[in-house]
Design a protein around this motif. Sequence first.
Motif, PDB file in Angstrom:
ATOM      1  N   MET A   1      27.892 -24.024  24.917  1.00  0.00           N
ATOM      2  CA  MET A   1      28.649 -25.164  25.332  1.00  0.00           C
ATOM      3  C   MET A   1      28.261 -25.587  26.746  1.00  0.00           C
ATOM      4  O   MET A   1      28.239 -26.781  27.032  1.00  0.00           O
ATOM      5  CB  MET A   1      30.128 -24.829  25.276  1.00  0.00           C
ATOM      6  CG  MET A   1      30.921 -25.828  24.537  1.00  0.00           C
ATOM      7  SD  MET A   1      32.676 -25.481  24.370  1.00  0.00           S
ATOM      8  CE  MET A   1      32.997 -23.985  25.165  1.00  0.00           C
ATOM      9  N   ALA A   2      27.980 -24.621  27.600  1.00  0.00           N
ATOM     10  CA  ALA A   2      27.603 -24.954  28.982  1.00  0.00           C
ATOM     11  C   ALA A   2      26.334 -25.786  28.991  1.00  0.00           C
ATOM     12  O   ALA A   2      26.225 -26.769  29.730  1.00  0.00           O
ATOM     13  CB  ALA A   2      27.428 -23.684  29.800  1.00  0.00           C
ATOM     14  N   ALA A   3      25.373 -25.401  28.163  1.00  0.00           N
ATOM     15  CA  ALA A   3      24.119 -26.164  28.104  1.00  0.00           C
ATOM     16  C   ALA A   3      24.379 -27.568  27.577  1.00  0.00           C
ATOM     17  O   ALA A   3      23.849 -28.544  28.104  1.00  0.00           O
ATOM     18  CB  ALA A   3      23.106 -25.441  27.228  1.00  0.00           C
ATOM     19  N   LEU A  44      35.117 -29.212  20.528  1.00  0.00           N
ATOM     20  CA  LEU A  44      36.489 -29.701  20.702  1.00  0.00           C
ATOM     21  C   LEU A  44      37.353 -29.404  19.478  1.00  0.00           C
ATOM     22  O   LEU A  44      38.548 -29.126  19.608  1.00  0.00           O
ATOM     23  CB  LEU A  44      36.492 -31.204  20.984  1.00  0.00           C
ATOM     24  CG  LEU A  44      35.978 -31.607  22.364  1.00  0.00           C
ATOM     25  CD1 LEU A  44      35.790 -33.115  22.431  1.00  0.00           C
ATOM     26  CD2 LEU A  44      36.911 -31.121  23.452  1.00  0.00           C
ATOM     27  N   PHE A  45      36.761 -29.445  18.301  1.00  0.00           N
ATOM     28  CA  PHE A  45      37.518 -29.162  17.078  1.00  0.00           C
ATOM     29  C   PHE A  45      37.724 -27.667  16.859  1.00  0.00           C
ATOM     30  O   PHE A  45      38.694 -27.268  16.228  1.00  0.00           O
ATOM     31  CB  PHE A  45      36.817 -29.763  15.853  1.00  0.00           C
ATOM     32  CG  PHE A  45      36.952 -31.250  15.778  1.00  0.00           C
ATOM     33  CD1 PHE A  45      38.176 -31.858  15.545  1.00  0.00           C
ATOM     34  CD2 PHE A  45      35.843 -32.059  15.945  1.00  0.00           C
ATOM     35  CE1 PHE A  45      38.306 -33.229  15.477  1.00  0.00           C
ATOM     36  CE2 PHE A  45      35.958 -33.443  15.881  1.00  0.00           C
ATOM     37  CZ  PHE A  45      37.189 -34.025  15.647  1.00  0.00           C
ATOM     38  N   ARG A  50      44.386 -25.523  24.379  1.00  0.00           N
ATOM     39  CA  ARG A  50      44.276 -25.522  25.842  1.00  0.00           C
ATOM     40  C   ARG A  50      42.817 -25.607  26.286  1.00  0.00           C
ATOM     41  O   ARG A  50      42.474 -26.376  27.183  1.00  0.00           O
ATOM     42  CB  ARG A  50      44.922 -24.288  26.434  1.00  0.00           C
ATOM     43  CG  ARG A  50      44.784 -24.248  27.953  1.00  0.00           C
ATOM     44  CD  ARG A  50      45.371 -23.012  28.534  1.00  0.00           C
ATOM     45  NE  ARG A  50      46.795 -23.223  28.719  1.00  0.00           N
ATOM     46  CZ  ARG A  50      47.641 -22.288  29.089  1.00  0.00           C
ATOM     47  NH1 ARG A  50      47.231 -21.065  29.289  1.00  0.00           N
ATOM     48  NH2 ARG A  50      48.915 -22.564  29.252  1.00  0.00           N
ATOM     49  N   SER A  51      41.964 -24.836  25.665  1.00  0.00           N
ATOM     50  CA  SER A  51      40.539 -24.867  26.009  1.00  0.00           C
ATOM     51  C   SER A  51      39.917 -26.210  25.656  1.00  0.00           C
ATOM     52  O   SER A  51      39.090 -26.738  26.400  1.00  0.00           O
ATOM     53  CB  SER A  51      39.794 -23.746  25.282  1.00  0.00           C
ATOM     54  OG  SER A  51      40.280 -22.491  25.692  1.00  0.00           O
ATOM     55  N   GLU A  54      40.800 -28.683  28.323  1.00  0.00           N
ATOM     56  CA  GLU A  54      39.988 -28.484  29.528  1.00  0.00           C
ATOM     57  C   GLU A  54      38.588 -29.071  29.341  1.00  0.00           C
ATOM     58  O   GLU A  54      38.053 -29.723  30.240  1.00  0.00           O
ATOM     59  CB  GLU A  54      39.901 -27.003  29.870  1.00  0.00           C
ATOM     60  CG  GLU A  54      41.215 -26.416  30.347  1.00  0.00           C
ATOM     61  CD  GLU A  54      41.170 -24.913  30.513  1.00  0.00           C
ATOM     62  OE1 GLU A  54      40.079 -24.306  30.408  1.00  0.00           O
ATOM     63  OE2 GLU A  54      42.240 -24.332  30.745  1.00  0.00           O
ATOM     64  N   LEU A  55      38.015 -28.853  28.170  1.00  0.00           N
ATOM     65  CA  LEU A  55      36.694 -29.413  27.892  1.00  0.00           C
ATOM     66  C   LEU A  55      36.768 -30.935  27.808  1.00  0.00           C
ATOM     67  O   LEU A  55      35.914 -31.644  28.347  1.00  0.00           O
ATOM     68  CB  LEU A  55      36.129 -28.829  26.592  1.00  0.00           C
ATOM     69  CG  LEU A  55      34.740 -29.312  26.189  1.00  0.00           C
ATOM     70  CD1 LEU A  55      33.706 -29.023  27.274  1.00  0.00           C
ATOM     71  CD2 LEU A  55      34.326 -28.672  24.866  1.00  0.00           C
ATOM     72  N   ARG A  56      37.796 -31.448  27.164  1.00  0.00           N
ATOM     73  CA  ARG A  56      37.985 -32.897  27.050  1.00  0.00           C
ATOM     74  C   ARG A  56      38.073 -33.538  28.432  1.00  0.00           C
ATOM     75  O   ARG A  56      37.542 -34.617  28.665  1.00  0.00           O
ATOM     76  CB  ARG A  56      39.244 -33.188  26.235  1.00  0.00           C
ATOM     77  CG  ARG A  56      39.720 -34.611  26.219  1.00  0.00           C
ATOM     78  CD  ARG A  56      38.848 -35.613  25.547  1.00  0.00           C
ATOM     79  NE  ARG A  56      38.641 -35.333  24.148  1.00  0.00           N
ATOM     80  CZ  ARG A  56      37.611 -35.810  23.466  1.00  0.00           C
ATOM     81  NH1 ARG A  56      36.731 -36.586  24.039  1.00  0.00           N
ATOM     82  NH2 ARG A  56      37.462 -35.540  22.201  1.00  0.00           N
ATOM     83  N   ALA A  57      38.714 -32.856  29.380  1.00  0.00           N
ATOM     84  CA  ALA A  57      38.836 -33.378  30.743  1.00  0.00           C
ATOM     85  C   ALA A  57      37.480 -33.493  31.433  1.00  0.00           C
ATOM     86  O   ALA A  57      37.303 -34.314  32.330  1.00  0.00           O
ATOM     87  CB  ALA A  57      39.764 -32.484  31.564  1.00  0.00           C
ATOM     88  N   ARG A  58      36.508 -32.715  31.003  1.00  0.00           N
ATOM     89  CA  ARG A  58      35.154 -32.807  31.567  1.00  0.00           C
ATOM     90  C   ARG A  58      34.306 -33.818  30.815  1.00  0.00           C
ATOM     91  O   ARG A  58      33.414 -34.432  31.393  1.00  0.00           O
ATOM     92  CB  ARG A  58      34.495 -31.426  31.522  1.00  0.00           C
ATOM     93  CG  ARG A  58      35.354 -30.390  32.216  1.00  0.00           C
ATOM     94  CD  ARG A  58      34.776 -29.463  33.196  1.00  0.00           C
ATOM     95  NE  ARG A  58      33.498 -29.656  33.740  1.00  0.00           N
ATOM     96  CZ  ARG A  58      32.632 -28.660  33.908  1.00  0.00           C
ATOM     97  NH1 ARG A  58      32.944 -27.444  33.502  1.00  0.00           N
ATOM     98  NH2 ARG A  58      31.486 -28.879  34.487  1.00  0.00           N
ATOM     99  N   ILE A  59      34.569 -33.996  29.524  1.00  0.00           N
ATOM    100  CA  ILE A  59      33.768 -34.912  28.706  1.00  0.00           C
ATOM    101  C   ILE A  59      34.190 -36.364  28.897  1.00  0.00           C
ATOM    102  O   ILE A  59      33.339 -37.259  28.980  1.00  0.00           O
ATOM    103  CB  ILE A  59      33.878 -34.526  27.212  1.00  0.00           C
ATOM    104  CG1 ILE A  59      33.263 -33.158  26.964  1.00  0.00           C
ATOM    105  CG2 ILE A  59      33.214 -35.580  26.329  1.00  0.00           C
ATOM    106  CD1 ILE A  59      33.530 -32.621  25.568  1.00  0.00           C
TER     107      ILE A  59
END
Length: 87
Positions: A1-3, A44-45, A50-51, A54-59
């Motif tokens: 996911m980081a990549a 995301l799915f 919660r995770s 957090e990812l959605r807030a970056r995307i």
Amino acid sequence: MAAALSVWSVRVRGTRRRWRPWEAEFTRPCCGEGWARDTLREALFMLPPRSAAELRARIDPLDAVLLRRTHHEPAADPGLAWWHRRC
């Protein structure tokens, strides 16, 4: 996911830096320009709420930049995700 997040960020914003070794393998033409965003959508799915939030807030900010910098391609397949229909 980081990549995938890093590659999507660079796809959206561009970069002047060199790819890190762990990113470079994901930037080959075989992966396609939307590979990273496709991977993030899948994450995301699959993530717990919660995770995923957090990812959605970056995307979301990256998606907003892409939407501002590109336009809809009318000839694109409507069955594709929106980021595949931008140019």
